[in-house]
Each structure stands twice: as structure tokens, then as C-alpha cells.
Design an enzyme around this catalytic site. Structure first.
Site, PDB file in Angstrom:
ATOM      1  N   ARG A  23     129.542   4.098 -77.069  1.00 42.03           N
ATOM      2  CA  ARG A  23     130.392   3.269 -77.944  1.00 42.03           C
ATOM      3  C   ARG A  23     129.816   3.122 -79.359  1.00 42.03           C
ATOM      4  NH1 ARG A  23     134.185  -0.499 -76.109  1.00 42.03           N
ATOM      5  NH2 ARG A  23     135.291   0.428 -74.390  1.00 42.03           N
ATOM      6  N   ARG A  27     134.278  -1.336 -82.960  1.00 40.00           N
ATOM      7  CA  ARG A  27     134.642  -2.460 -83.812  1.00 40.00           C
ATOM      8  C   ARG A  27     133.464  -3.193 -84.444  1.00 40.00           C
ATOM      9  NH1 ARG A  27     138.555  -4.993 -79.428  1.00 40.00           N
ATOM     10  NH2 ARG A  27     136.789  -4.136 -78.272  1.00 40.00           N
ATOM     11  N   ARG A  36     140.822   0.868 -88.245  1.00 40.35           N
ATOM     12  CA  ARG A  36     141.493   0.177 -87.129  1.00 40.35           C
ATOM     13  C   ARG A  36     142.526  -0.842 -87.623  1.00 40.35           C
ATOM     14  NH1 ARG A  36     143.582  -1.970 -83.502  1.00 40.35           N
ATOM     15  NH2 ARG A  36     142.771  -2.589 -81.471  1.00 40.35           N
ATOM     16  N   ASP A  72     139.302   7.926 -75.068  1.00 41.34           N
ATOM     17  CA  ASP A  72     139.068   6.968 -73.983  1.00 41.34           C
ATOM     18  C   ASP A  72     139.211   7.682 -72.649  1.00 41.34           C
ATOM     19  OD1 ASP A  72     138.739   3.839 -73.715  1.00 41.34           O
ATOM     20  OD2 ASP A  72     139.941   4.537 -72.033  1.00 41.34           O
ATOM     21  N   TYR A 146     141.143   2.433 -61.959  1.00 41.18           N
ATOM     22  CA  TYR A 146     142.108   1.977 -62.973  1.00 41.18           C
ATOM     23  C   TYR A 146     143.545   2.240 -62.523  1.00 41.18           C
ATOM     24  CZ  TYR A 146     138.475   0.721 -66.221  1.00 41.18           C
ATOM     25  OH  TYR A 146     137.402   0.087 -66.806  1.00 41.18           O
TER      26      TYR A 146
HETATM   27  O1  CP3 Z   1     131.369   5.993 -76.710  1.00 38.34           O
HETATM   28  C1  CP3 Z   1     132.136   6.271 -77.645  1.00 38.34           C
HETATM   29  O2  CP3 Z   1     131.927   5.902 -78.819  1.00 38.34           O
HETATM   30  C2  CP3 Z   1     133.279   7.242 -77.379  1.00 38.34           C
HETATM   31  C3  CP3 Z   1     134.575   6.688 -77.142  1.00 38.34           C
HETATM   32  C4  CP3 Z   1     134.820   5.917 -75.855  1.00 38.34           C
HETATM   33  C5  CP3 Z   1     135.626   4.753 -75.797  1.00 38.34           C
HETATM   34  N1  CP3 Z   1     135.743   4.388 -74.490  1.00 38.34           N
HETATM   35  C6  CP3 Z   1     136.242   4.114 -76.967  1.00 38.34           C
HETATM   36  C7  CP3 Z   1     136.893   2.810 -76.839  1.00 38.34           C
HETATM   37  C8  CP3 Z   1     134.405   6.197 -74.550  1.00 38.34           C
HETATM   38  C9  CP3 Z   1     133.487   7.300 -74.049  1.00 38.34           C
HETATM   39  C10 CP3 Z   1     135.011   5.230 -73.697  1.00 38.34           C
HETATM   40  C11 CP3 Z   1     134.838   5.241 -72.224  1.00 38.34           C
HETATM   41  C12 CP3 Z   1     135.441   4.152 -71.428  1.00 38.34           C
HETATM   42  N2  CP3 Z   1     136.634   3.515 -71.634  1.00 38.34           N
HETATM   43  C13 CP3 Z   1     134.883   3.643 -70.229  1.00 38.34           C
HETATM   44  C14 CP3 Z   1     133.600   4.129 -69.581  1.00 38.34           C
HETATM   45  C15 CP3 Z   1     132.403   3.565 -70.214  1.00 38.34           C
HETATM   46  C16 CP3 Z   1     132.187   2.096 -69.965  1.00 38.34           C
HETATM   47  O3  CP3 Z   1     132.352   1.319 -70.913  1.00 38.34           O
HETATM   48  O4  CP3 Z   1     131.865   1.768 -68.823  1.00 38.34           O
HETATM   49  C17 CP3 Z   1     135.736   2.661 -69.740  1.00 38.34           C
HETATM   50  C18 CP3 Z   1     135.546   1.835 -68.495  1.00 38.34           C
HETATM   51  C19 CP3 Z   1     136.859   2.592 -70.641  1.00 38.34           C
HETATM   52  C20 CP3 Z   1     138.067   1.732 -70.519  1.00 38.34           C
HETATM   53  C21 CP3 Z   1     138.237   0.847 -71.689  1.00 38.34           C
HETATM   54  N3  CP3 Z   1     138.602   1.250 -72.955  1.00 38.34           N
HETATM   55  C22 CP3 Z   1     138.109  -0.570 -71.735  1.00 38.34           C
HETATM   56  C23 CP3 Z   1     137.713  -1.443 -70.553  1.00 38.34           C
HETATM   57  C24 CP3 Z   1     138.430  -0.974 -73.040  1.00 38.34           C
HETATM   58  C25 CP3 Z   1     138.601  -2.378 -73.551  1.00 38.34           C
HETATM   59  C26 CP3 Z   1     137.331  -3.066 -73.824  1.00 38.34           C
HETATM   60  C27 CP3 Z   1     137.061  -3.158 -75.306  1.00 38.34           C
HETATM   61  O5  CP3 Z   1     135.892  -3.087 -75.676  1.00 38.34           O
HETATM   62  O6  CP3 Z   1     138.004  -3.342 -76.084  1.00 38.34           O
HETATM   63  C28 CP3 Z   1     138.694   0.192 -73.802  1.00 38.34           C
HETATM   64  C29 CP3 Z   1     139.019   0.247 -75.235  1.00 38.34           C
HETATM   65  C30 CP3 Z   1     138.136   1.075 -76.118  1.00 38.34           C
HETATM   66  N4  CP3 Z   1     137.632   2.304 -75.789  1.00 38.34           N
HETATM   67  C31 CP3 Z   1     137.723   0.777 -77.440  1.00 38.34           C
HETATM   68  C32 CP3 Z   1     136.959   1.847 -77.905  1.00 38.34           C
HETATM   69  C33 CP3 Z   1     136.321   2.021 -79.263  1.00 38.34           C
HETATM   70  C34 CP3 Z   1     138.094  -0.483 -78.226  1.00 38.34           C
HETATM   71  C35 CP3 Z   1     139.351  -0.146 -78.971  1.00 38.34           C
HETATM   72  C36 CP3 Z   1     139.675  -1.020 -80.133  1.00 38.34           C
HETATM   73  O7  CP3 Z   1     140.335  -2.042 -79.923  1.00 38.34           O
HETATM   74  O8  CP3 Z   1     139.329  -0.661 -81.282  1.00 38.34           O
END
Ligand code: CP3
Length: 338
Positions: A23, A27, A36, A72, A146
Site C-alpha cells: 500500500r 491516501r 483521488r 485491487d 469476499y
Molecule cells: O499495495 C499497493 O500499493 C498496490 C495496490 C493495492 C491496493 N489494494 C490498493 C487499494 C493492493 C495490492 C491491494 C490489495 C488488497 N485489496 C488486499 C490484500 C492486501 C491486504 O490489505 O490484506 C485486500 C484485502 C484488498 C481489499 C480492499 N481494497 C479493502 C479492504 C479496501 C478498503 C480499505 C481501505 O483502506 O480503504 C480496499 C481499497 C483500496 N485498495 C485502497 C487502495 C489504495 C483505498 C482506496 C481509496 O479510497 O483511495
């Protein structure tokens, strides 16, 4: 290209410890927030130029040794007949949720044409980047949670109920997700990614007995199909699953902070270890951060090879400056002569 990260993935000892962060685009970073504010998250993922730009931000700003594609794990569901939504405060929503064998036919095998934007973003990045690009997918099991829960979950009641009441259908779901993720990742390889990370965020909720039965065969099949680049397996709570994880062909194991890195180095002797700072350490004082980082870098010497990372994604309250100092600290760390 700066290839120290790939060397470490391949089990070679490196002059300094390569570092990147799960990540790392997100944000917490003002440059990300500026993009964003104009586009929602899914639009950013679906627009190759934006996804590529945001992928490169942390490489430029933090000087990390690898980039990870901005996308994602739920994105491929868009090409499998499932609708995804990201709702502020609520996290991801998936519909329809699939909880019975009768509902299985609503899930379609991946139609790769529908998500060409992912591979286009990769092609742009391969032209622009001077560090390796990591492609990724969820493991079939984590993706299944999911699809079954319809959202993030704490107890995974629906997933376990499905698994323990209709194992044939659950295996059918897992087999189909494995085929689709294999196709998805092979397409990322064709577009040029230099390594692959498989996110198995939720496998650690299972007993070793059930991991063996319901997860390992599919993770093995996935990884064996991808042998042309290094494969990283991210599995929080891996300690109790050590025997099973060692039987997968992953080159690198990405661990969380609940295990001491020296113990991980012993348990997973043949793998490069990636990790394992608690991301919330970064909300504390620099003194505490560098103390724990020193401990991890020292313990990491016992591993076959070590890539520094967090045990999970960067928290939104993290300061960019803290991460920058952490990267410099890791790059300049001198190990005492053994
Ligand atoms: O790591 C990176 O920078 C690459 C991009 C990436 C994202 N999600 C961007 C993202 C990767 C590799 C993921 C993987 C992901 N997504 C996982 C596995 C890793 C982990 O965290 O265990 C999971 C479970 C998800 C599912 C997911 N996506 C959730 C639960 C959420 C909401 C939580 C949150 O922090 O908002 C997301 C959204 C998400 N994925 C964001 C980003 C940058 C936030 C989006 C935003 O509102 O800008």
C-alpha cells in the site's frame, strides 16, 4: 534497471536490504490525494494513465526498490460477472454474494478482454520505471471469502459454513478461481511484470488441517503455473501453517509482525523472507521505529535473503517523511561483521 529486489527474491544475499511497502501508493500521500479528489478509486484503477502515474509516485518520492501495480485484488471480479463497489468507511462491497451451489453459476470464468486496462497500465509502467514492477492477485481462498461474504469480514461465518457444509461446491469454486487467477497473472506476465505477489490475507483464519485441504492444493497449482518470475506469497498468521507453506513453491514469504523474523528464517529456511515491521510502529517515535527496524534487519540476515517491508499495508495516518527516513535507514544500514 535497479535489480536488487529481484536478486533478493531469487535468494541471493544483497549489498543492502531492498525495501518497498504494501500500500505504498495511497491516501497517506498528498500527491495521491490530489488525484483521488478528482476521481473515485475504481476510476483510477480503470484508467491506465492514472493507475501508472499513482504507481510511480512512491518510487519517485520514497526511493523504494520496487513498484507495485496500482489496482485491487477485487478488480478481476468485474470480468467474472460480479459487481464491485468501494464505499467510504464501509470498504469493498461485492454483489451478488455467492453462498450456495445454486448460486455458483452466477460467477463466470474470467473474461480477460474486459479488464485490458490492467495490462495497459503494466505496459506503460514497464516503459517508464527504473525499478522492478510487482504484479499481483488474491489467492483463490482470499478472493472466495469476499465473494461469499459480499464484503470484508471478521469471523467469516458464511465462508466457513459454505466450506464445511458443501465441500464439493466449495472445491468447485476454488478450482474456478484458481483457473481465473492463473489466466489473470499469466496475462500480467505477458504485459511485463517482473515479480508476482499473491495476497492470502485471510488464509490464517483456517486450521492447518483445513488449509491443507482447501487452500494448499490451489496455491500450489497457481504458483507452479507462474515459474518464469519470482513469486511472493503474503500470508499473515503463517506460523501454524509452516509445513504447508513450505510445500508451496513460493520463492518469497511475506510475513506479518506476529512472528519474530529469526524464527521465520528458521521455519522457512528455503525462502526469502519479506517483512515484517508492524505498520502502526510508524505512528510512534523515530527512536522506536529505528530500534525495531534494526532488530528486523539484523534478524533478516539469518534468512536465505531478506526484503524489508511492513507486516501489512501502510496506515493512512503515516507521514510520508517517516517512510522516506525509513527507506534511507534501511538502505544505509551496515551490518556488524559476523
Ligand atoms: O499495495 C499497493 O500499493 C498496490 C495496490 C493495492 C491496493 N489494494 C490498493 C487499494 C493492493 C495490492 C491491494 C490489495 C488488497 N485489496 C488486499 C490484500 C492486501 C491486504 O490489505 O490484506 C485486500 C484485502 C484488498 C481489499 C480492499 N481494497 C479493502 C479492504 C479496501 C478498503 C480499505 C481501505 O483502506 O480503504 C480496499 C481499497 C483500496 N485498495 C485502497 C487502495 C489504495 C483505498 C482506496 C481509496 O479510497 O483511495
Amino acid at each position: 534497471m535497479r535489480d536488487i529486489f529481484i536478486k533478493a527474491c531469487n535468494g541471493l544475499k544483497t549489498d543492502y536490504t531492498p525495501v518497498w511497502f504494501m500500500r505504498q501508493a495511497g491516501r497517506y500521500m498528498p500527491e495521491y490525494q490530489r488525484v483521488r479528489q478528482k476521481y473515485d478509486f475504481l476510476t483510477m484503477c480503470r484508467t491506465p494513465e492514472i493507475a501508472a502515474e499513482v504507481t510511480m509516485q512512491p518510487v519517485r518520492i520514497l526511493d523504494v526498490d520496487a513498484a507495485i501495480l496500482f489496482s485491487d485484488i477485487l478488480i478481476p471480479l468485474e470480468a467474472m460477472g460480479i459487481k464491485i463497489e468501494f464505499i467510504e468507511e464501509k470498504g469493498p462491497q461485492v454483489h451478488p454474494a455467492i453462498r450456495t451451489s445454486a448460486q455458483l453459476n452466477q460467477l463466470k470464468p474470467l473474461e480477460i478482454e474486459k479488464i485490458q486496462y490492467v495490462f495497459e497500465a503494466i505496459r506503460i509502467l514497464i516503459r517508464e520505471l527504473n525499478v522492478p514492477l510487482i504484479g499481483f492477485a488474491a489467492s483463490p481462498f482470499t478472493l472466495a471469502t469476499y465473494i461469499i461474504e459480499g464484503a470484508s469480514s471478521k469471523e467469516f461465518i458464511n465462508s466457513k459454513k459454505f466450506m464445511f457444509s458443501d465441500k464439493e461446491s466449495f472445491h468447485k469454486l476454488m478450482a474456478m478461481l484458481t483457473d481465473s487467477m492463473l489466466l489473470y497473472l499469466k496475462e500480467q506476465l505477458k504485459a511485463g511484470v517482473n515479480a508476482i505477489q499473491i495476497f492470502d490475507t485471510w488464509a490464517g483464519i483456517l486450521s492447518p488441517f483445513d488449509y491443507e485441504l482447501f487452500v494448499k492444493p490451489y496455491v500450489k497449482r497457481l504458483i507452479e503455473g507462474l515459474k518464469s518470475v519470482p513469486v511472493i506469497y503474503f500470508c499473515p498468521n503463517a506460523t501454524g501453517l509452516a509445513d504447508q507453506i513450505n510445500e508451496t513453491e513460493a520463492d518469497v514469504l511475506s510475513i506479518d509482525w506476529r512472528i519474530d523474523i529469526s524464527d521465520a528464517s528458521r521455519l522457512f529456511r528455503e525462502k526469502t523472507i519479506q517483512g515484517n515491521l508492524d505498520p502502526l510502529t510508524l505512528l510512534g517515535s523515530e527512536d522506536e521505529i529505528f530500534k525495531r527496524t534494526t532488530y528486523i534487519l539484523t534478524g533478516g540476515r539469518k534468512a536465505r535473503s531478506h526484503i524489508f517491508n511492513l507486516g501489512h499495508g501502510v496506515n493512512i495516518h503515516t507521514k510520508v517523511d517517516t517512510l522516506k527516513k525509513l527507506v534511507d535507514f534501511v538502505h544505509n544500514f551496515k551490518h556488524k561483521e559476523e
